[in-house]
Design a protein around this motif. Structure first.
Motif, short mmCIF file in Angstrom:
data_model
loop_
_atom_site.label_atom_id
_atom_site.label_comp_id
_atom_site.label_asym_id
_atom_site.label_seq_id
_atom_site.Cartn_x
_atom_site.Cartn_y
_atom_site.Cartn_z
N THR A 1 0.87 -1.18 0.00
CA THR A 1 0.00 0.00 0.00
C THR A 1 0.90 1.22 0.00
O THR A 1 1.74 1.37 0.89
CB THR A 1 -0.92 0.01 1.23
N LEU A 2 0.71 2.08 -1.00
CA LEU A 2 1.60 3.22 -1.20
C LEU A 2 0.84 4.53 -1.01
O LEU A 2 -0.35 4.62 -1.35
CB LEU A 2 2.20 3.18 -2.61
N ALA A 3 1.51 5.54 -0.49
CA ALA A 3 0.88 6.83 -0.19
C ALA A 3 1.02 7.79 -1.37
O ALA A 3 2.10 7.91 -1.95
CB ALA A 3 1.49 7.45 1.05
N PHE A 4 -0.09 8.46 -1.71
CA PHE A 4 -0.09 9.50 -2.74
C PHE A 4 -0.95 10.67 -2.25
O PHE A 4 -1.85 10.47 -1.43
CB PHE A 4 -0.66 8.96 -4.06
N PRO A 5 -0.70 11.89 -2.76
CA PRO A 5 -1.49 13.03 -2.29
C PRO A 5 -2.96 12.94 -2.68
O PRO A 5 -3.84 13.18 -1.86
CB PRO A 5 -0.82 14.23 -2.97
N SER A 6 -3.25 12.62 -3.94
CA SER A 6 -4.62 12.52 -4.43
C SER A 6 -4.59 11.83 -5.78
O SER A 6 -3.53 11.74 -6.41
CB SER A 6 -5.27 13.91 -4.55
N PRO A 7 -5.73 11.36 -6.29
CA PRO A 7 -5.72 10.66 -7.58
C PRO A 7 -5.17 11.49 -8.73
O PRO A 7 -4.48 10.96 -9.59
CB PRO A 7 -7.20 10.30 -7.79
N ALA A 8 -5.48 12.79 -8.78
CA ALA A 8 -5.12 13.62 -9.92
C ALA A 8 -3.90 14.50 -9.69
O ALA A 8 -3.63 15.40 -10.48
CB ALA A 8 -6.30 14.48 -10.37
N ALA A 9 -3.14 14.26 -8.61
CA ALA A 9 -1.89 14.98 -8.43
C ALA A 9 -0.94 14.49 -9.52
O ALA A 9 -0.52 13.33 -9.51
CB ALA A 9 -1.33 14.72 -7.03
N PHE A 10 -0.60 15.35 -10.46
CA PHE A 10 0.03 14.92 -11.71
C PHE A 10 1.34 14.18 -11.51
O PHE A 10 1.45 12.97 -11.74
CB PHE A 10 0.22 16.13 -12.63
N ALA A 11 2.38 14.90 -11.10
CA ALA A 11 3.71 14.28 -11.00
C ALA A 11 3.85 13.39 -9.77
O ALA A 11 4.62 12.44 -9.77
CB ALA A 11 4.79 15.35 -11.01
N ALA A 12 3.12 13.72 -8.71
CA ALA A 12 3.26 12.98 -7.45
C ALA A 12 2.41 11.72 -7.39
O ALA A 12 2.63 10.87 -6.54
CB ALA A 12 2.89 13.88 -6.28
N SER A 13 1.45 11.60 -8.31
CA SER A 13 0.52 10.47 -8.23
C SER A 13 0.26 9.84 -9.59
O SER A 13 0.49 8.64 -9.78
CB SER A 13 -0.80 10.94 -7.60
N VAL A 14 -0.19 10.63 -10.56
CA VAL A 14 -0.55 10.08 -11.87
C VAL A 14 0.64 9.40 -12.54
O VAL A 14 0.55 8.24 -12.97
CB VAL A 14 -1.11 11.18 -12.80
N LEU A 15 1.77 10.10 -12.63
CA LEU A 15 2.94 9.55 -13.32
C LEU A 15 3.54 8.33 -12.60
O LEU A 15 3.80 7.31 -13.24
CB LEU A 15 4.00 10.63 -13.51
N PRO A 16 3.78 8.41 -11.29
CA PRO A 16 4.32 7.22 -10.62
C PRO A 16 3.39 6.02 -10.68
O PRO A 16 3.84 4.89 -10.90
CB PRO A 16 4.52 7.69 -9.17
N ARG A 17 2.09 6.24 -10.49
CA ARG A 17 1.14 5.12 -10.54
C ARG A 17 1.14 4.47 -11.91
O ARG A 17 1.07 3.24 -12.05
CB ARG A 17 -0.26 5.59 -10.16
N ALA A 18 1.21 5.31 -12.96
CA ALA A 18 1.21 4.78 -14.32
C ALA A 18 2.45 3.93 -14.56
O ALA A 18 2.37 2.86 -15.18
CB ALA A 18 1.14 5.93 -15.32
N LYS A 19 3.60 4.39 -14.10
CA LYS A 19 4.85 3.65 -14.28
C LYS A 19 4.82 2.32 -13.53
O LYS A 19 5.20 1.27 -14.07
CB LYS A 19 6.03 4.50 -13.80
N ILE A 20 4.36 2.36 -12.29
CA ILE A 20 4.32 1.14 -11.47
C ILE A 20 3.37 0.11 -12.11
O ILE A 20 3.69 -1.08 -12.21
CB ILE A 20 3.89 1.47 -10.03
N ALA A 21 2.21 0.60 -12.57
CA ALA A 21 1.25 -0.30 -13.22
C ALA A 21 1.81 -0.84 -14.53
O ALA A 21 1.63 -2.02 -14.86
CB ALA A 21 -0.06 0.43 -13.46
N GLN A 22 2.49 0.02 -15.28
CA GLN A 22 3.10 -0.38 -16.55
C GLN A 22 4.12 -1.49 -16.35
O GLN A 22 4.28 -2.38 -17.19
CB GLN A 22 3.75 0.83 -17.22
#
Length: 272
Positions: A128-149
């Protein structure tokens, strides 16, 4: 009677600039606590007020989803918003870009505790990983996309701000979390010293300073000029340093085409 009328007319002429004075809100994306943002950005708002000749007051929101709702409702006259937010709210209600941080590409990061045994993203499997919010661009969207990829299964936990990510990871509540270099460098040194950066994203066009469409062209140009003047004004040096800016440069809406090309759909439903 005439003398009394003239006195009233004279008084009105003196008071008219105050009566017609405009107060604008500067909305700052809540990547950090409201208290910290107020301390950092209220002096910036005061500087812009003096230079632009209009009263500009600091504002934010308790969390990023609330900030998004306020952007959609047009509650901020001037807003400092993340790159993805700009591509969304440029469409509706029509915020237009006037400036951005100078010589900057925004990069997301994944942080872990300094003494953590984790050395790669693959080791975050099933965490379980911590992120600021779903649409926080660089802090959430980009890292989540990379990890999922990378095929890594994980559960995101949204903790409302960048500072909350850093604090909870430093306390061992989560093994890792997402942020950005600017807020990481600007967080409490006692927290930052307990963390290390595990991974960094590619760079993208940074946050936008953008005006609501109700702000007319002439006033918009004064506000833009005030922002750009911070590069030369001696009294603005400390203000820029406090928010970890090297400077500010002019911007146009097309500067965020690199973000548009990612075709992120997280907030698209807000525009329907």
């Amino acid at each position: 009677m005439i003398r009394q009328w003239l006195s009233v007319a004279l008084l009105c002429s003196v008071l008219s600039p105050l009566a017609q004075a405009q107060t604008l809100t500067l909305g700052i994306v809540p990547q950090q606590s409201a208290e910290k943002l107020a301390r950092l950005w209220t002096p910036v708002a005061e500087y812009l007020s003096a230079k632009a000749g209009v009263d500009i007051i600091f504002s934010t929101a308790q969390d990023i989803p609330t900030f998004e709702q306020r952007l959609l409702a047009g509650e901020y006259d001037l807003a400092y918003m993340n790159p993805y937010h700009f591509t969304v709210f440029n469409q509706k209600p029509g915020y237009r870009a006037i400036a951005r941080q100078k010589d900057k590409r925004i990069k997301g990061i994944i942080v872990v505790k300094k003494d953590s045994p984790i050395q790669s993203l693959a080791e975050l499997q099933a965490q379980t990983l911590a992120f600021p919010s779903p649409a926080a661009f660089a802090a959430s969207v980009l890292p989540r996309a990379k990890i999922a990829q990378d095929g890594i299964s994980f559960t995101p936990q949204y903790v409302s701000s960048h500072d909350s990510v850093y604090l909870t990871v430093s306390r061992g509540l989560f093994p890792a979390g997402g942020g950005v270099l600017r807020t990481f460098n600007n967080t409490d040194p006692k927290v930052r010293e307990q963390l290390r950066i595990l991974w960094t994203t590619p760079g993208y066009t940074p946050h936008a300073f953008a005006l609501h469409p109700r702000i007319d062209k002439a006033l918009g140009e004064r506000i833009q000029a005030a922002l750009l003047s911070m590069n030369q004004a001696p009294e603005a040096t400390a203000l820029l340093k406090a928010i970890n800016f090297k400077g500010i440069e002019s911007a146009v809406d097309a500067d965020w085409d690199d973000v548009r090309a990612l075709n992120i759909q997280l907030l698209q439903s807000m525009l329907d």
